[in-house]
Write a protein that holds these residues in place. Sequence first.
Motif, PDB file in Angstrom:
ATOM      1  N   ASP A  41      19.358 -13.254  26.539  1.00 53.60           N
ATOM      2  CA  ASP A  41      19.945 -11.927  26.353  1.00 53.60           C
ATOM      3  C   ASP A  41      18.835 -10.893  26.163  1.00 53.60           C
ATOM      4  OD1 ASP A  41      22.178 -10.037  25.828  1.00 53.60           O
ATOM      5  OD2 ASP A  41      21.353 -10.029  23.784  1.00 53.60           O
ATOM      6  N   MET A  42      17.805 -11.258  25.412  1.00 48.22           N
ATOM      7  CA  MET A  42      16.694 -10.325  25.213  1.00 48.22           C
ATOM      8  C   MET A  42      16.007 -10.019  26.528  1.00 48.22           C
ATOM      9  SD  MET A  42      13.517 -10.453  22.571  1.00 48.22           S
ATOM     10  CE  MET A  42      12.300  -9.140  22.554  1.00 48.22           C
ATOM     11  N   ARG A  43      15.824 -11.022  27.362  1.00 54.85           N
ATOM     12  CA  ARG A  43      15.175 -10.799  28.663  1.00 54.85           C
ATOM     13  C   ARG A  43      15.991  -9.801  29.495  1.00 54.85           C
ATOM     14  NH1 ARG A  43      11.575 -13.918  31.109  1.00 54.85           N
ATOM     15  NH2 ARG A  43      12.161 -15.736  29.870  1.00 54.85           N
ATOM     16  N   THR A  44      17.269 -10.043  29.613  1.00 55.37           N
ATOM     17  CA  THR A  44      18.143  -9.171  30.409  1.00 55.37           C
ATOM     18  C   THR A  44      18.216  -7.771  29.812  1.00 55.37           C
ATOM     19  OG1 THR A  44      19.469 -11.073  31.070  1.00 55.37           O
ATOM     20  CG2 THR A  44      20.490  -8.903  31.298  1.00 55.37           C
ATOM     21  N   GLU A  45      18.452  -7.709  28.519  1.00 57.44           N
ATOM     22  CA  GLU A  45      18.596  -6.419  27.848  1.00 57.44           C
ATOM     23  C   GLU A  45      17.275  -5.641  27.814  1.00 57.44           C
ATOM     24  OE1 GLU A  45      21.654  -4.863  26.184  1.00 57.44           O
ATOM     25  OE2 GLU A  45      21.945  -5.938  28.073  1.00 57.44           O
ATOM     26  N   SER A  46      16.160  -6.340  27.647  1.00 57.91           N
ATOM     27  CA  SER A  46      14.854  -5.672  27.628  1.00 57.91           C
ATOM     28  C   SER A  46      14.561  -5.008  28.964  1.00 57.91           C
ATOM     29  CB  SER A  46      13.738  -6.654  27.267  1.00 57.91           C
ATOM     30  OG  SER A  46      13.846  -7.040  25.919  1.00 57.91           O
ATOM     31  N   GLU A  47      14.905  -5.685  30.044  1.00 53.12           N
ATOM     32  CA  GLU A  47      14.713  -5.091  31.370  1.00 53.12           C
ATOM     33  C   GLU A  47      15.563  -3.833  31.517  1.00 53.12           C
ATOM     34  OE1 GLU A  47      15.542  -8.175  34.203  1.00 53.12           O
ATOM     35  OE2 GLU A  47      13.745  -9.308  33.658  1.00 53.12           O
ATOM     36  N   ARG A  48      16.817  -3.898  31.083  1.00 56.43           N
ATOM     37  CA  ARG A  48      17.715  -2.761  31.178  1.00 56.43           C
ATOM     38  C   ARG A  48      17.237  -1.602  30.301  1.00 56.43           C
ATOM     39  NH1 ARG A  48      21.390  -0.578  28.068  1.00 56.43           N
ATOM     40  NH2 ARG A  48      21.391  -2.288  26.554  1.00 56.43           N
ATOM     41  N   ILE A  49      16.871  -1.917  29.072  1.00 57.88           N
ATOM     42  CA  ILE A  49      16.428  -0.882  28.135  1.00 57.88           C
ATOM     43  C   ILE A  49      15.127  -0.241  28.620  1.00 57.88           C
ATOM     44  CG2 ILE A  49      15.614  -0.469  25.776  1.00 57.88           C
ATOM     45  CD1 ILE A  49      17.593  -2.755  24.915  1.00 57.88           C
ATOM     46  N   ALA A  50      14.175  -1.068  29.052  1.00 57.39           N
ATOM     47  CA  ALA A  50      12.899  -0.534  29.536  1.00 57.39           C
ATOM     48  C   ALA A  50      13.106   0.376  30.745  1.00 57.39           C
ATOM     49  CB  ALA A  50      11.937  -1.670  29.876  1.00 57.39           C
ATOM     50  N   GLN A  51      13.979  -0.018  31.644  1.00 57.12           N
ATOM     51  CA  GLN A  51      14.268   0.807  32.823  1.00 57.12           C
ATOM     52  C   GLN A  51      14.880   2.143  32.400  1.00 57.12           C
ATOM     53  OE1 GLN A  51      13.380   0.359  35.936  1.00 57.12           O
ATOM     54  NE2 GLN A  51      14.402   2.193  36.663  1.00 57.12           N
ATOM     55  N   ALA A  52      15.793   2.116  31.445  1.00 57.40           N
ATOM     56  CA  ALA A  52      16.417   3.351  30.967  1.00 57.40           C
ATOM     57  C   ALA A  52      15.388   4.259  30.297  1.00 57.40           C
ATOM     58  CB  ALA A  52      17.558   3.025  30.003  1.00 57.40           C
ATOM     59  N   ILE A  53      14.504   3.689  29.505  1.00 62.07           N
ATOM     60  CA  ILE A  53      13.460   4.488  28.851  1.00 62.07           C
ATOM     61  C   ILE A  53      12.539   5.095  29.905  1.00 62.07           C
ATOM     62  CG2 ILE A  53      11.418   4.367  27.359  1.00 62.07           C
ATOM     63  CD1 ILE A  53      13.004   2.264  25.681  1.00 62.07           C
ATOM     64  N   ALA A  54      12.135   4.283  30.869  1.00 62.23           N
ATOM     65  CA  ALA A  54      11.207   4.753  31.915  1.00 62.23           C
ATOM     66  C   ALA A  54      11.795   5.893  32.734  1.00 62.23           C
ATOM     67  CB  ALA A  54      10.816   3.591  32.830  1.00 62.23           C
ATOM     68  N   THR A  55      13.108   5.905  32.903  1.00 59.06           N
ATOM     69  CA  THR A  55      13.743   6.930  33.734  1.00 59.06           C
ATOM     70  C   THR A  55      14.441   8.014  32.929  1.00 59.06           C
ATOM     71  OG1 THR A  55      15.744   5.573  33.961  1.00 59.06           O
ATOM     72  CG2 THR A  55      14.039   5.343  35.679  1.00 59.06           C
ATOM     73  N   GLY A  56      14.289   7.968  31.600  1.00 59.81           N
ATOM     74  CA  GLY A  56      14.859   9.014  30.756  1.00 59.81           C
ATOM     75  C   GLY A  56      16.361   8.967  30.612  1.00 59.81           C
ATOM     76  N   GLN A  57      16.949   7.780  30.799  1.00 63.33           N
ATOM     77  CA  GLN A  57      18.395   7.629  30.667  1.00 63.33           C
ATOM     78  C   GLN A  57      18.783   7.436  29.198  1.00 63.33           C
ATOM     79  OE1 GLN A  57      20.412   7.977  33.429  1.00 63.33           O
ATOM     80  NE2 GLN A  57      18.425   8.584  34.251  1.00 63.33           N
ATOM     81  N   PRO A  58      19.976   7.871  28.818  1.00 60.16           N
ATOM     82  CA  PRO A  58      20.397   7.701  27.426  1.00 60.16           C
ATOM     83  C   PRO A  58      20.637   6.239  27.074  1.00 60.16           C
ATOM     84  CG  PRO A  58      22.137   8.748  28.712  1.00 60.16           C
ATOM     85  CD  PRO A  58      20.954   8.592  29.623  1.00 60.16           C
ATOM     86  N   LEU A  59      20.381   5.921  25.826  1.00 57.92           N
ATOM     87  CA  LEU A  59      20.618   4.593  25.276  1.00 57.92           C
ATOM     88  C   LEU A  59      21.366   4.739  23.958  1.00 57.92           C
ATOM     89  CD1 LEU A  59      17.078   3.035  25.829  1.00 57.92           C
ATOM     90  CD2 LEU A  59      19.190   2.279  26.933  1.00 57.92           C
ATOM     91  N   THR A  60      21.956   3.645  23.514  1.00 57.13           N
ATOM     92  CA  THR A  60      22.622   3.649  22.213  1.00 57.13           C
ATOM     93  C   THR A  60      21.572   3.587  21.105  1.00 57.13           C
ATOM     94  OG1 THR A  60      22.762   1.246  22.088  1.00 57.13           O
ATOM     95  CG2 THR A  60      24.605   2.393  23.178  1.00 57.13           C
ATOM     96  N   ALA A  61      21.988   3.912  19.897  1.00 60.57           N
ATOM     97  CA  ALA A  61      21.102   3.788  18.742  1.00 60.57           C
ATOM     98  C   ALA A  61      20.631   2.347  18.595  1.00 60.57           C
ATOM     99  CB  ALA A  61      21.813   4.256  17.481  1.00 60.57           C
TER     100      ALA A  61
END
Length: 112
Positions: A41-61
């Motif tokens: 789960d960390m592998r999958t979620e880390s990829e998603r979160i990192a991509q969102a951060i890199a592209t300036g997309q919103p994330l949850t707290a």
Amino acid sequence: MTFDLDADETAMLCDGLMDWFGPLEIGEPLAVALGFRGVEDMRTESERIAQAIATGQPLTARDWSRAVSATGIAFFAEGDEWTTIRGGTDAHWIGVLRRIQRKVPWLFLGDQ
């Protein structure tokens, strides 16, 4: 939610999430302690979160908290390897980590 991150802050968060899958290795207990269901789960979620951060997309707290926590631990776990891989000095990267910690609130509860 999004935060106004500079290039070093963005790179540090993305690297801090992805470094757990090389050069660092994470075990189930730490992945769970960081707020993931386990290593996969960390592998999958880390990829998603990192991509969102890199592209300036919103994330949850919760996502931001997991990113900051994983990055902080990765930075200190890697020791000298962090600066060897990325350049700069410990003082520079500690400053970047502190800026991130001031900008991103540590909200560990809920999925806001």
